[in-house]
Scaffold this motif. Structure first.
Motif, short mmCIF file in Angstrom:
data_model
loop_
_atom_site.label_atom_id
_atom_site.label_comp_id
_atom_site.label_asym_id
_atom_site.label_seq_id
_atom_site.Cartn_x
_atom_site.Cartn_y
_atom_site.Cartn_z
N MET A 298 0.87 -1.18 -0.11
CA MET A 298 0.03 -0.10 0.00
C MET A 298 0.61 1.23 0.05
O MET A 298 1.89 1.17 0.64
CB MET A 298 -0.88 -0.12 1.19
CG MET A 298 -1.88 -1.25 1.02
SD MET A 298 -2.87 -1.01 2.62
CE MET A 298 -1.77 -1.35 4.04
N LYS A 299 0.46 2.22 -0.74
CA LYS A 299 1.32 3.45 -0.96
C LYS A 299 0.56 4.52 -1.27
O LYS A 299 -0.53 4.59 -1.90
CB LYS A 299 2.63 3.03 -1.84
CG LYS A 299 2.16 2.76 -3.25
CD LYS A 299 3.39 2.62 -4.29
CE LYS A 299 3.02 2.67 -5.51
NZ LYS A 299 4.04 2.74 -6.67
N VAL A 300 0.99 5.78 -1.53
CA VAL A 300 0.65 7.08 -2.15
C VAL A 300 1.06 7.00 -3.46
O VAL A 300 2.24 6.72 -3.89
CB VAL A 300 1.30 8.13 -1.31
CG1 VAL A 300 0.77 9.50 -1.92
CG2 VAL A 300 0.86 8.25 0.13
N LEU B 188 -9.34 11.48 -0.09
CA LEU B 188 -8.66 10.29 -0.69
C LEU B 188 -9.25 9.67 -1.84
O LEU B 188 -10.56 9.18 -1.41
CB LEU B 188 -8.10 9.51 0.37
CG LEU B 188 -7.08 10.09 1.62
CD1 LEU B 188 -7.94 10.52 2.74
CD2 LEU B 188 -6.12 9.34 1.68
N ILE B 189 -8.57 9.07 -2.75
CA ILE B 189 -9.37 8.24 -3.72
C ILE B 189 -8.29 7.17 -3.99
O ILE B 189 -7.09 7.51 -4.20
CB ILE B 189 -9.81 8.89 -5.23
CG1 ILE B 189 -11.07 9.89 -4.97
CG2 ILE B 189 -10.10 8.09 -6.15
CD1 ILE B 189 -11.30 10.40 -5.91
N GLN B 190 -8.85 5.94 -4.25
CA GLN B 190 -8.17 4.96 -4.44
C GLN B 190 -7.66 4.96 -5.97
O GLN B 190 -8.51 4.91 -6.87
CB GLN B 190 -8.45 3.61 -3.96
CG GLN B 190 -9.80 3.02 -4.55
CD GLN B 190 -10.63 1.88 -3.62
OE1 GLN B 190 -10.61 2.12 -2.54
NE2 GLN B 190 -11.11 1.05 -4.09
N THR C 29 -4.33 10.14 -3.83
CA THR C 29 -4.37 9.15 -4.49
C THR C 29 -3.77 8.06 -4.14
O THR C 29 -2.52 8.06 -3.80
CB THR C 29 -4.39 9.16 -6.06
OG1 THR C 29 -4.76 10.49 -6.44
CG2 THR C 29 -5.08 8.08 -6.69
N THR C 30 -4.27 6.75 -3.46
CA THR C 30 -3.63 5.63 -2.88
C THR C 30 -3.71 4.37 -4.05
O THR C 30 -4.42 4.58 -5.08
CB THR C 30 -4.65 5.36 -1.61
OG1 THR C 30 -5.69 4.89 -2.03
CG2 THR C 30 -4.66 6.34 -0.81
N ASP C 31 -2.79 3.51 -3.55
CA ASP C 31 -2.74 2.29 -4.44
C ASP C 31 -2.54 1.26 -3.52
O ASP C 31 -1.83 1.07 -2.54
CB ASP C 31 -1.43 2.50 -5.20
CG ASP C 31 -1.12 1.53 -6.36
OD1 ASP C 31 -2.12 0.79 -6.44
OD2 ASP C 31 -0.07 1.18 -6.64
#
Length: 178
Positions: free
Chosen positions: A1-3, A60-62, A86-88
């Motif tokens: 999980m990361k930015v 935040l949006i994935q 934006t996350t991943d």
């Protein structure tokens, strides 16, 4: 999980441009962003109660949602839906209210709820609103256009920074609109 990416805009526009980093300020939000403040800054909420606490300091949006929208033919890039981060690799919609997200070395945001989608999404891409809000057969409305958080611990967030999830004590409260 990361930015995946970070975004900021000092004007109340729908989309936000990518920047190399954002500085999160405890109790305020993203430094230099139009939505930063201890009290509500979203224009439609200010009209209702300008003194209300700002539960929408960080949006935040994935990345997976953006990829899904693109696969359905909508040309959407990170920041287009107005998110700050934006996350991943994390299903943001599965998190309970009160979850802490550690971003990078020191920043922590506390999840307050779901973003309430608005018709501006259709102004960005015609027909896209139905992809992020719909009603299930049982009458439940599903909202999938990101989550909102407040800054609990200040820090700088950059693309590629690690993201760590700390769940609140049980029982967990599902996300509602803020």
């Amino acid at each position: 999980m990361k930015v995946d990416s970070v975004h900021r805009d000092d004007k109340h526009r729908f989309s936000k441009p990518a920047v190399p980093e954002v500085r999160l300020i405890e109790g305020i939000g993203v430094e230099g962003d139009a939505h930063a403040g201890a009290t509500v800054q979203h224009l439609h909420l200010v009209r209702r109660n300008a003194a209300a606490p700002n539960l929408r300091q960080v949006h935040l949006i994935q990345r997976e949602l953006i990829d899904e929208l693109n696969a359905k033919g909508y040309d959407v890039a990170p920041g287009d839906l107005g998110e700050n981060i934006t996350t991943d690799g994390l299903d943001l919609f599965s998190l309970p209210t009160g979850t802490n997200l550690r971003l990078g070395d020191s920043a922590v945001v506390t999840v307050t709820g779901l973003r309430d989608p608005c018709n501006q999404i259709n102004k960005l891409r015609t027909g896209m609103l139905k992809e992020v809000i719909w009603r299930e057969a049982d009458g439940t409305t599903v909202y999938r256009v990101g989550i909102m958080a407040v800054v609990s611990t200040a820090g700088v967030v950059r693309p590629g920074d690690p993201l760590t999830v700390v769940l609140p004590p049980e029982p967990h409260e599902p996300l509602g609109l803020v």
